[in-house]
Structure formats: structure tokens, C-alpha cells
Design a protein around this motif. Sequence first.
Motif, PDB file in Angstrom:
ATOM      1  N   UNK A 144       0.883  -1.679   0.098  1.00  0.00           N
ATOM      2  CA  UNK A 144       0.012   0.308  -0.076  1.00  0.00           C
ATOM      3  C   UNK A 144       0.901   1.052   0.044  1.00  0.00           C
ATOM      4  N   UNK A 145       1.999   1.353   0.530  1.00  0.00           N
ATOM      5  CA  UNK A 145       2.452   2.319   1.023  1.00  0.00           C
ATOM      6  C   UNK A 145       3.031   2.664  -0.915  1.00  0.00           C
ATOM      7  N   UNK A 146       4.081   1.394  -1.036  1.00  0.00           N
ATOM      8  CA  UNK A 146       4.339   1.558  -2.193  1.00  0.00           C
ATOM      9  C   UNK A 146       3.643   2.652  -3.269  1.00  0.00           C
ATOM     10  N   UNK A 147       2.832   1.675  -3.167  1.00  0.00           N
ATOM     11  CA  UNK A 147       1.239   2.367  -4.263  1.00  0.00           C
ATOM     12  C   UNK A 147       1.678   3.905  -4.329  1.00  0.00           C
ATOM     13  N   UNK A 148       1.116   3.844  -2.829  1.00  0.00           N
ATOM     14  CA  UNK A 148       1.125   5.672  -2.285  1.00  0.00           C
ATOM     15  C   UNK A 148       2.385   6.613  -2.406  1.00  0.00           C
ATOM     16  N   UNK A 149       3.093   6.325  -2.745  1.00  0.00           N
ATOM     17  CA  UNK A 149       4.569   6.746  -3.132  1.00  0.00           C
ATOM     18  C   UNK A 149       4.404   7.430  -4.356  1.00  0.00           C
ATOM     19  N   UNK A 150       3.521   6.972  -5.570  1.00  0.00           N
ATOM     20  CA  UNK A 150       3.626   7.443  -6.558  1.00  0.00           C
ATOM     21  C   UNK A 150       2.665   8.475  -5.886  1.00  0.00           C
ATOM     22  N   UNK A 151       2.319   8.866  -5.409  1.00  0.00           N
ATOM     23  CA  UNK A 151       1.236  10.481  -4.869  1.00  0.00           C
ATOM     24  C   UNK A 151       2.038  10.759  -4.485  1.00  0.00           C
ATOM     25  N   UNK A 152       2.317  10.448  -3.166  1.00  0.00           N
ATOM     26  CA  UNK A 152       3.150  11.613  -1.836  1.00  0.00           C
ATOM     27  C   UNK A 152       4.492  11.243  -1.703  1.00  0.00           C
ATOM     28  N   UNK A 153       5.352  12.413  -1.585  1.00  0.00           N
ATOM     29  CA  UNK A 153       6.392  12.197  -0.655  1.00  0.00           C
ATOM     30  C   UNK A 153       6.629  11.657   0.712  1.00  0.00           C
ATOM     31  N   UNK A 154       8.269  11.973   0.609  1.00  0.00           N
ATOM     32  CA  UNK A 154       8.743  11.053   2.311  1.00  0.00           C
ATOM     33  C   UNK A 154       7.955  11.912   2.853  1.00  0.00           C
ATOM     34  N   UNK A 155       8.005  12.726   3.029  1.00  0.00           N
ATOM     35  CA  UNK A 155       7.046  13.335   4.427  1.00  0.00           C
ATOM     36  C   UNK A 155       5.561  12.547   4.518  1.00  0.00           C
ATOM     37  N   UNK A 156       4.928  13.182   3.765  1.00  0.00           N
ATOM     38  CA  UNK A 156       3.434  12.406   3.432  1.00  0.00           C
ATOM     39  C   UNK A 156       3.986  11.174   4.015  1.00  0.00           C
ATOM     40  N   UNK A 157       4.261  10.332   3.256  1.00  0.00           N
ATOM     41  CA  UNK A 157       3.676   8.988   3.213  1.00  0.00           C
ATOM     42  C   UNK A 157       4.987   8.775   4.889  1.00  0.00           C
ATOM     43  N   UNK A 158       5.622   9.428   5.359  1.00  0.00           N
ATOM     44  CA  UNK A 158       5.219   9.215   6.831  1.00  0.00           C
ATOM     45  C   UNK A 158       4.518   9.521   7.376  1.00  0.00           C
ATOM     46  N   UNK A 203       2.346   6.829   6.932  1.00  0.00           N
ATOM     47  CA  UNK A 203       2.658   5.226   7.750  1.00  0.00           C
ATOM     48  C   UNK A 203       3.228   4.811   9.490  1.00  0.00           C
ATOM     49  N   UNK A 204       2.278   6.233   9.614  1.00  0.00           N
ATOM     50  CA  UNK A 204       2.208   6.113  11.554  1.00  0.00           C
ATOM     51  C   UNK A 204       0.936   5.342  11.807  1.00  0.00           C
ATOM     52  N   UNK A 205      -0.352   5.897  10.265  1.00  0.00           N
ATOM     53  CA  UNK A 205      -1.208   5.398   9.951  1.00  0.00           C
ATOM     54  C   UNK A 205      -1.682   4.226   9.572  1.00  0.00           C
ATOM     55  N   UNK A 206      -0.901   3.442   8.776  1.00  0.00           N
ATOM     56  CA  UNK A 206      -0.726   2.460   8.212  1.00  0.00           C
ATOM     57  C   UNK A 206      -2.360   1.105   8.323  1.00  0.00           C
ATOM     58  N   UNK A 207      -1.310   1.024   9.181  1.00  0.00           N
ATOM     59  CA  UNK A 207      -1.985  -0.519  10.401  1.00  0.00           C
ATOM     60  C   UNK A 207      -4.045  -0.058  10.608  1.00  0.00           C
ATOM     61  N   UNK A 208      -4.084   0.668  10.266  1.00  0.00           N
ATOM     62  CA  UNK A 208      -6.108   1.140   9.970  1.00  0.00           C
ATOM     63  C   UNK A 208      -6.298   0.789   8.585  1.00  0.00           C
ATOM     64  N   UNK A 209      -5.857   0.950   7.744  1.00  0.00           N
ATOM     65  CA  UNK A 209      -5.881   0.644   5.915  1.00  0.00           C
ATOM     66  C   UNK A 209      -5.887  -0.842   5.779  1.00  0.00           C
TER      67      UNK A 209
END
Length: 417
Positions: free
Chosen positions: A134-148, A151-157
Motif C-alpha cells: 500500500x505504501x509503495x502504491x502511495x509513493x506514486x503520489x506522496x513524498x517522504x514527509x507525507x508517507x511518514x 505510515x503512522x496510520x497504515x495499520x488502520x488501512x
Amino acid sequence: MDGALASLDRGLEEGRAVPVYALAEAGLVDFLDGLQAHLQGVIELSLRVVREVDGRAVAAGQGAPNTAAWLRDRYRVKKETALRLVRLAAALERDLPVTADALADGDINVEQADEIAKAVAVLPAEHRAAAEKRLVDDAATFGPQQLKTLGTRILEVVAPDEAEARARQAMERAEERAFHGRDLRLSEVPGDNRVRLSGWLDRESAAQLRAAIDPLSAPRPSAGEPDVRTPGQRRVDALVEVCRIALACGELPANGGDRPQVVVTVGIDTLRQQVGTATLDDGSSLPATAARRLACDAALLPAVLGSAGQVLDVGREQRLIKGPLRRALVLRDRGCAFPGCDRPPRWTDGHHIVHWTDGGTTSLDNAVLLCGYHHRQVHHSPWQVRINPGDGLPEFTPPTYIDPEQKPQRNRYHRRQ
């Protein structure tokens, strides 16, 4: 190995020979895109080599205490950089095959890979693969700060039930600690007229305190002189004022959140055409474009003047984005709605999409939150904003010099936190 490095050398030499000054803009951007993709691929390869160096204990054989120290001394990099390389190299090999492939292909960069690795590392083993994808897919849209942040809430997904249970338990523990740790002290110092105020509040108590003192903490000029108090001094004065009011009448003033009232004298044609000047109540002038911008979220009193300049009628306040409408905008936009802006709601103005002078209404479907910078940009540039009729969210159409296809853009920062 020598052949691979020789190929890299030849490719680099050919790249250096490209006359970049002669490239058209599109070609220049394409060239840079390609270089960035190759750069990330080289970094992924170097991380695989670092992992092998670490696994073979090469550093110990050359007298270094660990691989990070060896990298730091050999390649003259910061200690933090060397530690990150060793940690990321191990994570990519052990737990992150999808991230490693994306980095090798140039689909993500090393900073994004590092944030993905840190986010996945703290998850239960059974959820890491889904979270990584999921985070690799999100990396197509979001930069490192937004991925951070994501990432803090990825378990919710990937595991919402488990995330909810964990969050509930963590919140209960935090509330319990905060409640039992609350403290307030007034400490008198001998020989000093000041009294030291210190302490701790739980979040609920702090929210009530802020609600009480915020309306009284704003700068208050007096007799035309600016308020020279520091923010800390204003908060102290506000706290004392709240106590005085409570002692006197037992109730605190409501904070309506209205912007200061500004009286602007301007002809309606001037305001509509944005050509000419308006006059403020202190006699100073401002451009009609500024008056139009102020009209989005400031209390304007329309003044009707007679031929001799006397005031014939002053209308009531109107056209304000405040109260329930302001709260609804905050719930919908969550901050400045301009694409990529991370400014919170308290730094925003309410903007009429169709201006009131052009027949626009003060309503949720004709309003959007914008920070001061983007409020000015929307008023003075070809950017267009509208409310999408499908889901009721704001979207922005860039000018053709930014995107020839003018694809609508949205602020994804606030919606994913």
C-alpha cells in the motif's frame, strides 16, 4: 563486475556529453526524469552491496567496529547517513522486496523507501506485506514527509479492527497518565515580585483553557499604538482576565471567531471591475483587488453616500463566512484546500468561489478554505476552483502553462492524515 562498472562509466560519459542547454523544456524535463530513475536504481544496487559487506563482516576485517563506522570513514559521509544505509539495506533484503524492486526501477526514491521501511518495521509481521504494498502504491503520489504521516496510520488501512483496538488502548493509557499527572504550581521567589506559574494539563483541560483565553489573547492596539506585548504576555493577561470575569459574573465571553470589522468605501463598479482604489476607515487607500479579496472573509459595511459625501445609509454586516458555515468548511476542507498545501484551518480564510459582487452566495457549495498565500494566488492568477458536483469536495484547475491538459487537482494532504 568490471564490465558492469565500465558500462556505467560509458553511460555517464554519454550523458555528460548531452548539450543540455540546447534541449527544449519538455526534453530537459524528460532527461532529468530519466536520470533520477537511474540514480535510484544505482542506489538500490549499492544498498545490496552494503548488505553483502555487512553480512561478511568486512568492516571488522579492516579494523572498523561496525559497517556504519566503516562507511562513514571510507566515504566521508555523516554518521547518520551511514547508519541509515546499513539499516535500509538490511530492511530491503529481509522484509521489503516490493520496495526494493520499486527503488531499482526508479519508481520511488531512497527517501521514500526509508520512510516505508520505518513504517513497516513497527507493524506485526502478518501485516507487513500488505502495508508495504500500500505504501509503495502511495509513493506514486506522496513524498517522504507525507508517507511518514501515512505510515503512522497504515495499520488502520490494512487491519482496521486491530488498529482501532490498539488506538483505543493507547488513548486510554495516555488519558490515564495525563489525568493523574495534572499539576499546577504558583511559586513565589523571595526578593522577586514575580510568581512562577508551571504545571501540566490533560488534553481535555487544556482544550477548555485554550477556549477561554484565545478570544482575549489577540493583539489589542490602544490609542493608535501597536500592541507591544509578547505572545506569552498576552496569554498571561488573558488568563488573568478570564479569572477576573469569572470572579465578577461567573461566565466567560464567547469566541465567535469573527474577523475584525473593516469599513471600506468603494463604488460597486470599481469593486466588480477591480480597477481603481477603495478607502479604509482610517483614510488610507488600497487597491480594489485587495478590497475584493477582503470581502471574502471580512466584515464589510457597504456605505451609501450622498452628493455632498454625507452617509445616507450603512448596511448591516453580510457576506461573512463564519459561525456554522465556517465550522462546516473546516470539517470538509480540514485546512487550506489548495493542492499540496499543509496549512491548518486556523491559518485560512473563507473564499467565495463565485464572488458576492458577481452574484455568488455565502454557502458551503460556493466557499473554500485558503491560506493567505493561496488566497491571493487564486484571486490574481489563472487558477480556477470549483466544487465537484459528484462528492462535494473542492478541486483546482491549473493554468495551461503548468498543465496543458488542465487536469483538476485536489489537496490530498489533509484528506489522508
